[in-house]
Design a protein around this motif. Structure first.
Motif, PDB file in Angstrom:
ATOM      1  N   TYR A 188       0.829  -1.206   0.000  1.00 33.19           N
ATOM      2  CA  TYR A 188       0.000   0.000   0.000  1.00 33.19           C
ATOM      3  C   TYR A 188       0.864   1.257   0.000  1.00 33.19           C
ATOM      4  CZ  TYR A 188      -4.187  -2.780   0.831  1.00 33.19           C
ATOM      5  OH  TYR A 188      -5.215  -3.677   0.692  1.00 33.19           O
ATOM      6  N   PHE A 189       1.974   1.196   0.748  1.00 36.14           N
ATOM      7  CA  PHE A 189       2.895   2.334   0.721  1.00 36.14           C
ATOM      8  C   PHE A 189       3.441   2.560  -0.675  1.00 36.14           C
ATOM      9  CE2 PHE A 189       7.545   3.089   0.583  1.00 36.14           C
ATOM     10  CZ  PHE A 189       7.493   4.477   0.674  1.00 36.14           C
ATOM     11  N   MET A 190       3.875   1.480  -1.340  1.00 32.45           N
ATOM     12  CA  MET A 190       4.443   1.624  -2.678  1.00 32.45           C
ATOM     13  C   MET A 190       3.408   2.165  -3.662  1.00 32.45           C
ATOM     14  SD  MET A 190       7.630   1.025  -2.547  1.00 32.45           S
ATOM     15  CE  MET A 190       7.793   1.321  -4.304  1.00 32.45           C
ATOM     16  N   ARG A 191       2.150   1.773  -3.491  1.00 35.29           N
ATOM     17  CA  ARG A 191       1.113   2.332  -4.368  1.00 35.29           C
ATOM     18  C   ARG A 191       0.957   3.832  -4.118  1.00 35.29           C
ATOM     19  NH1 ARG A 191      -5.057   0.175  -4.569  1.00 35.29           N
ATOM     20  NH2 ARG A 191      -5.008   0.826  -2.395  1.00 35.29           N
ATOM     21  N   ALA A 192       0.959   4.249  -2.847  1.00 37.96           N
ATOM     22  CA  ALA A 192       0.853   5.671  -2.531  1.00 37.96           C
ATOM     23  C   ALA A 192       2.050   6.438  -3.099  1.00 37.96           C
ATOM     24  CB  ALA A 192       0.765   5.869  -1.014  1.00 37.96           C
ATOM     25  N   LEU A 207      -9.971   6.563  10.888  1.00 37.81           N
ATOM     26  CA  LEU A 207     -10.953   6.738   9.817  1.00 37.81           C
ATOM     27  C   LEU A 207     -10.685   5.822   8.634  1.00 37.81           C
ATOM     28  CD1 LEU A 207     -11.292  10.633   9.866  1.00 37.81           C
ATOM     29  CD2 LEU A 207     -12.940   8.952  10.690  1.00 37.81           C
ATOM     30  N   ARG A 208      -9.532   5.168   8.626  1.00 39.64           N
ATOM     31  CA  ARG A 208      -9.176   4.181   7.591  1.00 39.64           C
ATOM     32  C   ARG A 208      -9.351   4.742   6.182  1.00 39.64           C
ATOM     33  NH1 ARG A 208     -12.412  -1.078   9.518  1.00 39.64           N
ATOM     34  NH2 ARG A 208     -13.867   0.498  10.261  1.00 39.64           N
ATOM     35  N   VAL A 209      -8.605   5.791   5.912  1.00 33.94           N
ATOM     36  CA  VAL A 209      -8.703   6.414   4.592  1.00 33.94           C
ATOM     37  C   VAL A 209      -7.319   6.404   3.935  1.00 33.94           C
ATOM     38  CG1 VAL A 209      -8.504   8.721   5.632  1.00 33.94           C
ATOM     39  CG2 VAL A 209      -9.515   8.463   3.344  1.00 33.94           C
ATOM     40  N   ASP A 210      -6.896   5.208   3.504  1.00 32.36           N
ATOM     41  CA  ASP A 210      -5.574   5.030   2.903  1.00 32.36           C
ATOM     42  C   ASP A 210      -5.381   5.875   1.650  1.00 32.36           C
ATOM     43  OD1 ASP A 210      -5.149   3.227   4.888  1.00 32.36           O
ATOM     44  OD2 ASP A 210      -5.188   1.442   3.629  1.00 32.36           O
ATOM     45  N   VAL A 211      -6.492   6.198   0.966  1.00 32.97           N
ATOM     46  CA  VAL A 211      -6.370   6.949  -0.287  1.00 32.97           C
ATOM     47  C   VAL A 211      -5.821   8.355  -0.067  1.00 32.97           C
ATOM     48  CG1 VAL A 211      -8.142   5.661  -1.516  1.00 32.97           C
ATOM     49  CG2 VAL A 211      -8.810   7.629  -0.132  1.00 32.97           C
ATOM     50  N   SER A 212      -5.812   8.817   1.182  1.00 34.51           N
ATOM     51  CA  SER A 212      -5.272  10.153   1.458  1.00 34.51           C
ATOM     52  C   SER A 212      -3.746  10.160   1.521  1.00 34.51           C
ATOM     53  CB  SER A 212      -5.827  10.691   2.789  1.00 34.51           C
ATOM     54  OG  SER A 212      -5.349   9.926   3.886  1.00 34.51           O
ATOM     55  N   HIS A 213      -3.112   8.991   1.565  1.00 31.02           N
ATOM     56  CA  HIS A 213      -1.668   8.927   1.777  1.00 31.02           C
ATOM     57  C   HIS A 213      -0.840   9.661   0.718  1.00 31.02           C
ATOM     58  CE1 HIS A 213      -2.272   5.221   4.523  1.00 31.02           C
ATOM     59  NE2 HIS A 213      -2.208   6.323   5.225  1.00 31.02           N
ATOM     60  N   PRO A 214      -1.154   9.554  -0.581  1.00 33.16           N
ATOM     61  CA  PRO A 214      -0.331  10.303  -1.547  1.00 33.16           C
ATOM     62  C   PRO A 214      -0.299  11.800  -1.243  1.00 33.16           C
ATOM     63  CG  PRO A 214      -1.685   8.701  -2.699  1.00 33.16           C
ATOM     64  CD  PRO A 214      -2.153   8.704  -1.270  1.00 33.16           C
ATOM     65  N   PHE A 215      -1.442  12.363  -0.886  1.00 31.70           N
ATOM     66  CA  PHE A 215      -1.496  13.785  -0.547  1.00 31.70           C
ATOM     67  C   PHE A 215      -0.744  14.067   0.750  1.00 31.70           C
ATOM     68  CE2 PHE A 215      -3.626  17.181   1.882  1.00 31.70           C
ATOM     69  CZ  PHE A 215      -3.353  18.256   1.047  1.00 31.70           C
ATOM     70  N   LEU A 216      -0.984  13.260   1.785  1.00 36.33           N
ATOM     71  CA  LEU A 216      -0.336  13.494   3.077  1.00 36.33           C
ATOM     72  C   LEU A 216       1.179  13.361   2.973  1.00 36.33           C
ATOM     73  CD1 LEU A 216      -2.763  11.602   5.502  1.00 36.33           C
ATOM     74  CD2 LEU A 216      -2.667  14.057   5.024  1.00 36.33           C
ATOM     75  N   ALA A 259      -5.383  12.167  -5.105  1.00 36.95           N
ATOM     76  CA  ALA A 259      -4.271  12.039  -6.050  1.00 36.95           C
ATOM     77  C   ALA A 259      -3.943  13.367  -6.715  1.00 36.95           C
ATOM     78  CB  ALA A 259      -4.597  10.979  -7.103  1.00 36.95           C
ATOM     79  N   SER A 260      -4.951  14.212  -6.910  1.00 40.16           N
ATOM     80  CA  SER A 260      -4.742  15.486  -7.612  1.00 40.16           C
ATOM     81  C   SER A 260      -4.733  16.694  -6.683  1.00 40.16           C
ATOM     82  CB  SER A 260      -5.837  15.678  -8.669  1.00 40.16           C
ATOM     83  OG  SER A 260      -7.117  15.736  -8.056  1.00 40.16           O
ATOM     84  N   LEU A 261      -5.102  16.514  -5.416  1.00 37.84           N
ATOM     85  CA  LEU A 261      -5.301  17.646  -4.502  1.00 37.84           C
ATOM     86  C   LEU A 261      -4.033  18.475  -4.307  1.00 37.84           C
ATOM     87  CD1 LEU A 261      -7.367  19.057  -2.703  1.00 37.84           C
ATOM     88  CD2 LEU A 261      -6.743  17.480  -0.848  1.00 37.84           C
ATOM     89  N   TYR A 262      -2.895  17.799  -4.205  1.00 40.01           N
ATOM     90  CA  TYR A 262      -1.647  18.525  -3.939  1.00 40.01           C
ATOM     91  C   TYR A 262      -1.325  19.510  -5.061  1.00 40.01           C
ATOM     92  CZ  TYR A 262       3.281  19.352  -2.859  1.00 40.01           C
ATOM     93  OH  TYR A 262       4.480  19.948  -2.572  1.00 40.01           O
ATOM     94  N   SER A 263      -1.618  19.139  -6.291  1.00 40.40           N
ATOM     95  CA  SER A 263      -1.310  20.006  -7.435  1.00 40.40           C
ATOM     96  C   SER A 263      -2.195  21.247  -7.472  1.00 40.40           C
ATOM     97  CB  SER A 263      -1.468  19.226  -8.746  1.00 40.40           C
ATOM     98  OG  SER A 263      -2.816  18.821  -8.927  1.00 40.40           O
ATOM     99  N   GLU A 264      -3.261  21.258  -6.684  1.00 42.62           N
ATOM    100  CA  GLU A 264      -4.183  22.396  -6.675  1.00 42.62           C
ATOM    101  C   GLU A 264      -3.826  23.431  -5.613  1.00 42.62           C
ATOM    102  OE1 GLU A 264      -8.439  21.086  -7.154  1.00 42.62           O
ATOM    103  OE2 GLU A 264      -7.543  19.107  -6.953  1.00 42.62           O
ATOM    104  N   ILE A 265      -2.821  23.130  -4.801  1.00 45.45           N
ATOM    105  CA  ILE A 265      -2.429  24.042  -3.727  1.00 45.45           C
ATOM    106  C   ILE A 265      -1.514  25.141  -4.257  1.00 45.45           C
ATOM    107  CG2 ILE A 265      -1.079  24.215  -1.579  1.00 45.45           C
ATOM    108  CD1 ILE A 265      -1.994  21.420  -0.894  1.00 45.45           C
ATOM    109  N   THR A 266      -1.694  26.350  -3.745  1.00 47.64           N
ATOM    110  CA  THR A 266      -0.774  27.463  -4.016  1.00 47.64           C
ATOM    111  C   THR A 266       0.197  27.560  -2.854  1.00 47.64           C
ATOM    112  OG1 THR A 266      -2.530  28.649  -5.173  1.00 47.64           O
ATOM    113  CG2 THR A 266      -0.599  29.933  -4.491  1.00 47.64           C
TER     114      THR A 266
END
Length: 691
Positions: free
Chosen positions: A256-260, A325-334, A380-387
């Motif tokens: 899961y880490f490698m996927r993130a 909260l078990r939200v692994d999908v947030s890991h790429p952003f975090l 997956a895309s949230l980080y690119s939207e930050i200023t």
């Protein structure tokens, strides 16, 4: 590559050493595997079977040797059966050390199958295991005392199993040796100069049952390196990661880490079973040591976020809540935000604000029942939207601007749902109540989660006293409010409380619970609909202050509002009107040929008007048309080798697709020729230094 069928005893009796590379997993066969091997040998003996095949052993030479030297071979596949049979020989050696009434003797077992008698010290052992396995194996071999931890090793446990079987069965050692002599293997030796050990290793493990995605990545990284660099990278980066995942008792998290990690690097989310293939694509023509170092850096962030390794207690507490909260999908952003925190782009206060904002976003959506299917793409895309110049403010604005199934529920929706939701059966019910309690006690005391449970104030089974307190409409009140927020609290006396009256619950449970949210209950004389509604309203106001929503003025939000194209849509074959019947058959045959150019690297992406095939960039695009497939090859027209003259120069023509070469395909008999054209575009991209 040379392969031949051979007796296992003949295979092992030569002057040679088999080395299990450091990148291979440690010995993993259990008692059940050993029991099966033991039964197979007994069957060979009882039924007088002339030969029994037990699999293959694949290995590669680690250098050139003269006749007088002891060659070393790196085992690519077969370490489990090679190690297990060596443990059986060790058990036989132990038994023979006290018995001499057999034809076979202890020295014969040792010198033929366990040690190279006249080899230098570093080549003495015929089998050289890796990591802790090596230590335990050598202690058994040399009859040394084992430490307490050694007995937990599968090496020791399986050796002990064979020792027990030999003694318990009273089997004649000569018969046992005769049975082993009839075991047959396929002996496969690879030529490092002409064979690709990694590709052969992949094909041998193609079922995906034995090795995890991270196992395959580790082998891919290390297998092709020189021995010194291999040891350096493994010990500096990979071994520390594996140790922490083992300590967490959840080695699956490595995948899961490698996927993130790959999601944040590739800006696309690989399927879990395709993580290895995606890593190969990402690492193509990159420096392996640099990549491994970068993986290790982000692993340290991941271990702090997900594996409770964070040293800062304030940040660790928020990470614990996010884990709940078990939200692994947030890991790429975090992971990206954590990297900015470590690089001092944001400070601790900003980092904690962001973490709490993400926690609120996820929890509010869960309470409001917003579908989670889009969350992986959102993060997956949230980080690119930050200023970066206005980090926290821009993230708040971006989340406020999201709508529909990506929305950040506003206070009015959140409060209404939290009041009317069946909280008792809600997945995050304990998390919700513990957070309320910590807010009320201002985090002065940490609750012992293990001793507390959820208590219904109005019980699940009504007694006569409760019916009287609830009034004539008791059935509706009970049904409507039983599992709702207003009727739930925390207590350590759940079983004792059961369906006692409200007065008894106050005296026997709430008064001595030490739970702040129960204090107001002590001031009440009875519990009814009015009290439940009032308490729910009060708690909902508190809850909106715990899981806050971003609050920016319209003017500030407007600054971040962009004219954005409609959200990405997931297209499939069904979305192309011309891909039906014969044209669909033609397309499917062509796509299979394209993917097979290199199934581990080629990616297929369905766009609105065409289908793209790429490694890093598109090398061919297919536009389905009514009577043909129109292909765009991403290369210059002057470079295409097209003896049949099917290609067209479209360098100055507007077309969907990439490249200057266009070719049409309408006849299934032309597929092989067209694939030859596509391969030119593929090879050109693979050989480009820019890939």
């Amino acid at each position: 590559m040379k392969a031949n069928e051979v007796q296992f005893v003949s295979f092992l009796s030569n002057n040679q050493q088999f080395v299990i590379p450091i990148y291979q997993r440690t010995y993993s066969w259990g008692i059940s595997h050993c029991h099966q091997l033991w039964e197979d040998i007994l069957k060979v003996i009882r039924n007088d079977i002339s030969a029994h095949f037990i699999g293959s052993i694949v290995y590669v030479s680690d250098g050139l040797y003269t006749v007088a030297e002891t060659p070393s071979y790196l085992v690519i596949d077969g370490q489990q059966r090679l190690t297990t049979l060596s443990l059986l020989f060790l058990a036989m050696k132990k038994v023979l050390s006290t018995k001499n009434d057999f034809t076979v003797n202890e020295r014969q077992i040792s010198t033929q199958f366990l040690i190279n008698e006249f080899a230098p010290e570093n080549k003495k052992n015929k089998l050289c295991l890796t990591q802790s396995d090596k230590v335990v194996f050598e202690k058994i071999l040399n009859n040394q005392r084992l430490d307490e931890g050694d007995t937990k090793s599968k090496v020791w446990q399986n050796y002990d199993f064979f020792l027990e079987q030999i003694n318990k069965s009273n089997i004649n050692i000569d018969d046992l040796y005769g049975g082993i002599r009839r075991l047959i293997i396929v002996n496969i030796i690879l030529d490092r100069n002409n064979d690709n050990p990694q590709l052969i290793f992949e094909s041998l493990n193609s079922t995906g049952l034995d090795l995890s995605q991270s196992d395959l990545i580790r082998n891919y990284i290390l297998m092709g390196l020189e021995s010194d660099l291999q040891n350096q990278i493994y010990n500096s980066y990979w071994l520390p990661m594996e140790k922490i995942f083992k300590q967490s008792q959840n080695e699956k998290k490595f995948d899961y880490f490698m996927r993130a990690y790959l999601t944040l690097k590739m800006k696309a989310i690989p399927k879990l079973e395709e993580v290895y293939a995606t890593f190969k694509q990402y690492s193509y023509k990159k420096d392996i040591e640099e990549i491994t170092s970068d993986v290790f850096k982000f692993f340290e962030y991941y271990s702090n976020i997900e594996l409770n390794c964070e040293p800062d207690k304030d940040i660790k507490k928020i990470f614990t809540d996010i884990q709940t909260l078990r939200v692994d999908v947030s890991h790429p952003f975090l992971l990206c935000v954590y990297n900015d925190y470590k690089d001092n782009i944001i400070n601790k206060d900003e980092f904690t604000q962001i973490l709490k904002l993400i926690e609120s976003y996820v929890f509010r959506r869960a309470v409001c029942g917003v579908p989670t299917s889009s969350l992986n793409k959102t993060f997956a895309s949230l980080y690119s939207e930050i200023t970066k110049e206005n980090y926290v403010e821009s993230l708040q604005a971006v989340l406020m601007l999201k709508d529909s199934y990506r929305r950040f529920p506003k206070d009015i929706e959140f409060k209404n749902e939290i009041i009317n939701k069946d909280i008792y059966h809600f997945r995050s019910s304990l998390y919700l109540l513990f957070k309320i309690e910590n807010k009320l006690n201002h985090n002065r005391t940490e609750l012992d989660i293990k001793r507390l449970s959820i208590e219904h104030i109005m019980p699940q089974e009504l007694t006569r006293i409760w019916i009287d307190d609830l009034g004539d409409d008791f059935k509706r009140v009970h049904e409507q409010y039983l599992h709702k927020l207003g009727n739930l609290t925390l207590t350590g006396f759940n079983q004792e409380m059961s369906n006692k009256s409200f007065k008894e619950k106050k005296r026997d449970g709430f008064e001595n619970s030490g739970v702040f949210m129960n204090k107001e209950l002590l001031e009440l004389d009875k519990w009814d609909e009015e009290k439940i509604v009032k308490r729910a309203e009060k708690l909902s106001n508190l809850i909106t202050s715990i899981w806050e929503s971003p609050k920016l003025s319209d003017e500030v939000v407007f600054k971040y509002k962009k004219v954005v194209e409609k959200e990405d849509i997931d297209y499939s074959v069904d979305d192309y009107e011309h891909l039906k019947g014969d044209m669909l058959d033609l397309f499917n045959k062509l796509r299979n040929e394209i993917i097979n150019l290199d199934s581990s690297l080629v990616r297929e992406e369905f766009k609105k008007l065409y289908i793209a095939y790429k490694v890093n960039t598109n090398f061919v695009d297919i536009v389905p048309q009514a009577k043909r497939l129109r292909l765009s090859l991403n290369m210059s027209f002057r470079d295409i080798n097209d003896p049949r003259g099917l290609c067209r120069d479209v360098s100055n023509v507007g077309r969907w697709g990439n490249g200057d070469v266009e070719v049409g395909l309408s006849n299934i008999n032309d597929i092989l020729y067209v694939i030859g054209l596509i391969r030119q575009a593929f090879d050109r991209q693979m050989n480009s230094e820019e890939v």
